[in-house]
Enzyme design. Structure first.
Site, mmCIF file in Angstrom:
data_model
loop_
_atom_site.group_PDB
_atom_site.id
_atom_site.type_symbol
_atom_site.label_atom_id
_atom_site.label_comp_id
_atom_site.label_asym_id
_atom_site.label_seq_id
_atom_site.Cartn_x
_atom_site.Cartn_y
_atom_site.Cartn_z
ATOM 1 N N LEU A 1 0.533 -1.188 -0.155
ATOM 2 C CA LEU A 1 -0.116 0.018 0.210
ATOM 3 C C LEU A 1 0.973 1.191 -0.088
ATOM 4 O O LEU A 1 0.517 1.332 1.097
ATOM 5 C CB LEU A 1 -0.860 0.182 1.135
ATOM 6 C CG LEU A 1 -2.096 -1.117 0.927
ATOM 7 C CD1 LEU A 1 -3.425 -1.169 2.530
ATOM 8 C CD2 LEU A 1 -2.635 -1.003 -0.303
ATOM 9 N N CYS A 2 1.930 1.058 -0.761
ATOM 10 C CA CYS A 2 2.827 2.044 -1.188
ATOM 11 C C CYS A 2 3.211 2.661 -2.128
ATOM 12 O O CYS A 2 4.005 3.020 -2.633
ATOM 13 C CB CYS A 2 4.048 2.352 -0.029
ATOM 14 S SG CYS A 2 4.820 1.096 -0.014
#
Lengths: 285, 134
Positions: A87-88
């Site tokens: 999630l980056c």
């Protein structure tokens, strides 16, 4: 047209996801600030060590220090920095793709890998690369002793002759919106030449050679620390940006669904009125 | 008033700016040395040990690990990997580290690297305990 209850449910789901992404963005922003202040604090120390080493190296016979000696690079090692969690955005994907290209150019069998961060380990391990060392689960309580531990592990394998050349591949922190993947020659130690002239004439205690011997491990430690900090700051910046985009997209989606919901409601009401009216008219007749 | 010089202790995570001080004693690799104002420019390797700073009648001690001292006409910079003010030393942690290192050394391990590491850890722990105990 979708029915009212379904749309209401979807709006609810997206709203709660938006809450999560917004919270993640705020957390990443806080962590980024901390990472940046760590970077700020490391700068004076790193700068001085570098300065003194640069001043000394031209006078030193490279062959008297194992960490300076250039040996024919038969086996190479790569230290790849990734994050533990996703999630980056494309933070991990980009660096892994580039690292893989660099490593494959050397040859899969000639390369040993040291993976820092879980994502890199999972990626290379699954694909059958020779991962000799890996670290995970430390990013949250990152401190200088981690850098020391990693630097020592990399160095001792180098000294044992397991590889002759070490490259570091990491995300350089340019600014919040920009991270650049960089490759760094870690061992044997090379310093970029610059024109900074140190006119100061120093007395060396106990001797020039011993000062260099003492300085090199310090330099390697602080370099490792710098990679960790920059990679960490880049990760948080990437997460912040992508979570902000996700929050925004969730907002757009909610707006669109609201519109659809209202239209469906209107249509339902219109149908009902029509039914009532035509029903009443039927009675009159 | 005696001549003073500027002293900074710089670590990767913190900078202690001591300002103008009278006297510094630092742990050189070949034994402790003292620095007064007007010292000749020098670079000295430092071992794990105690840094003592005298400012007027006040005295401060730090427990420090390896690094080096850069002495110039403008003052002294101590670059060490870690420095802890005497009051900030966590005695329990130091004692734990001491026990761990001792334990490690008493059980023979075949890897020389591990042993060297444990020895340094032991030195650091002893140094912390010594500085804090004063």
């Amino acid at each position: 047209m979708a029915n009212l209850k379904d749309i209401r449910k979807r709006i609810g789901t997206i709203e709660s996801i938006r809450q999560v992404t917004r919270a993640m963005k705020l957390v990443a922003a806080a962590k980024l600030r901390r990472a940046q202040s760590n970077m700020e604090q490391a700068r004076p120390y790193a700068g001085r060590i570098n300065g003194v080493l640069k001043h000394l190296l031209p006078d030193i016979d490279r062959n008297t220090h194992q960490l300076l000696t250039m040996r024919p690079a038969k086996k190479k090692a790569f230290v790849v920095f990734t994050s533990d969690r996703g999630l980056c955005g494309s933070f991990n994907t980009n660096i892994l793709k580039q690292a893989r290209t660099i490593i494959d150019a050397v040859g899969k069998d000639q390369a040993q890998l040291i993976c820092i961060g879980r994502k890199g380990y999972e990626f290379f391990n699954k694909r059958g690369y020779d991962v000799v060392e890996h670290y995970a689960d430390f990013w949250n309580e990152l401190n200088f002793s981690h850098a020391v531990k990693m630097a020592e592990a990399v160095t001792s394998r180098y000294l044992a002759g397991e590889y002759d050349d070490v490259r570091v591949i990491y995300n350089q922190f340019k600014n919040v919106a920009q991270q650049k993947i960089a490759e760094f020659h870690y061992l044997p130690l090379v310093l970029e030449e610059d024109d900074e002239v140190i006119t100061q004439d120093y007395l060396f205690e106990p001797s020039k050679d011993e000062v260099v011997t003492a300085l090199i491990p310090r330099h390697l430690n602080i370099q490792m620390w710098r990679f960790l900090l920059e990679s960490n700051a880049s990760e948080q910046a990437a997460r912040m940006t992508s979570m902000e985009a996700a929050t925004e997209n969730a907002g757009d989606l909610i707006d669109r669904l609201r519109l659809e919901y209202n239209k469906a409601r209107q249509a339902a009401i219109t149908t009902e009125i029509l039914e009532v009216v035509s029903g009443a008219e039927a009675l009159v007749e | 008033m005696a001549a003073q010089f500027q002293l900074e202790i710089i670590t990767p995570t913190q900078v202690f700016d001591e300002g103008a001080v009278d006297y510094l004693r630092a742990p050189g690799v070949d034994g402790a040395f003292g620095v007064l104002a007007g010292h000749t420019a020098a670079i000295m390797a430092l071992a794990v040990g105690e840094i003592k700073v005298v400012k007027g009648s006040a005295e401060t001690t730090y427990a420090a690990t390896q690094g080096f001292a850069e002495i110039t006409e403008n003052g002294v910079q101590l670059l060490v990997e870690s420095a802890e003010h005497k009051a900030d030393i966590d005695l329990k942690r130091a004692q734990d580290a001491y026990d761990r290192a001792m334990d490690h050394l008493s059980h023979k391990h075949d890897e020389a690297v591990d042993e060297a590491r444990a020895e340094i850890a032991l030195k650091r722990a002893i140094n912390r305990l010594k500085v804090a105990g004063k």
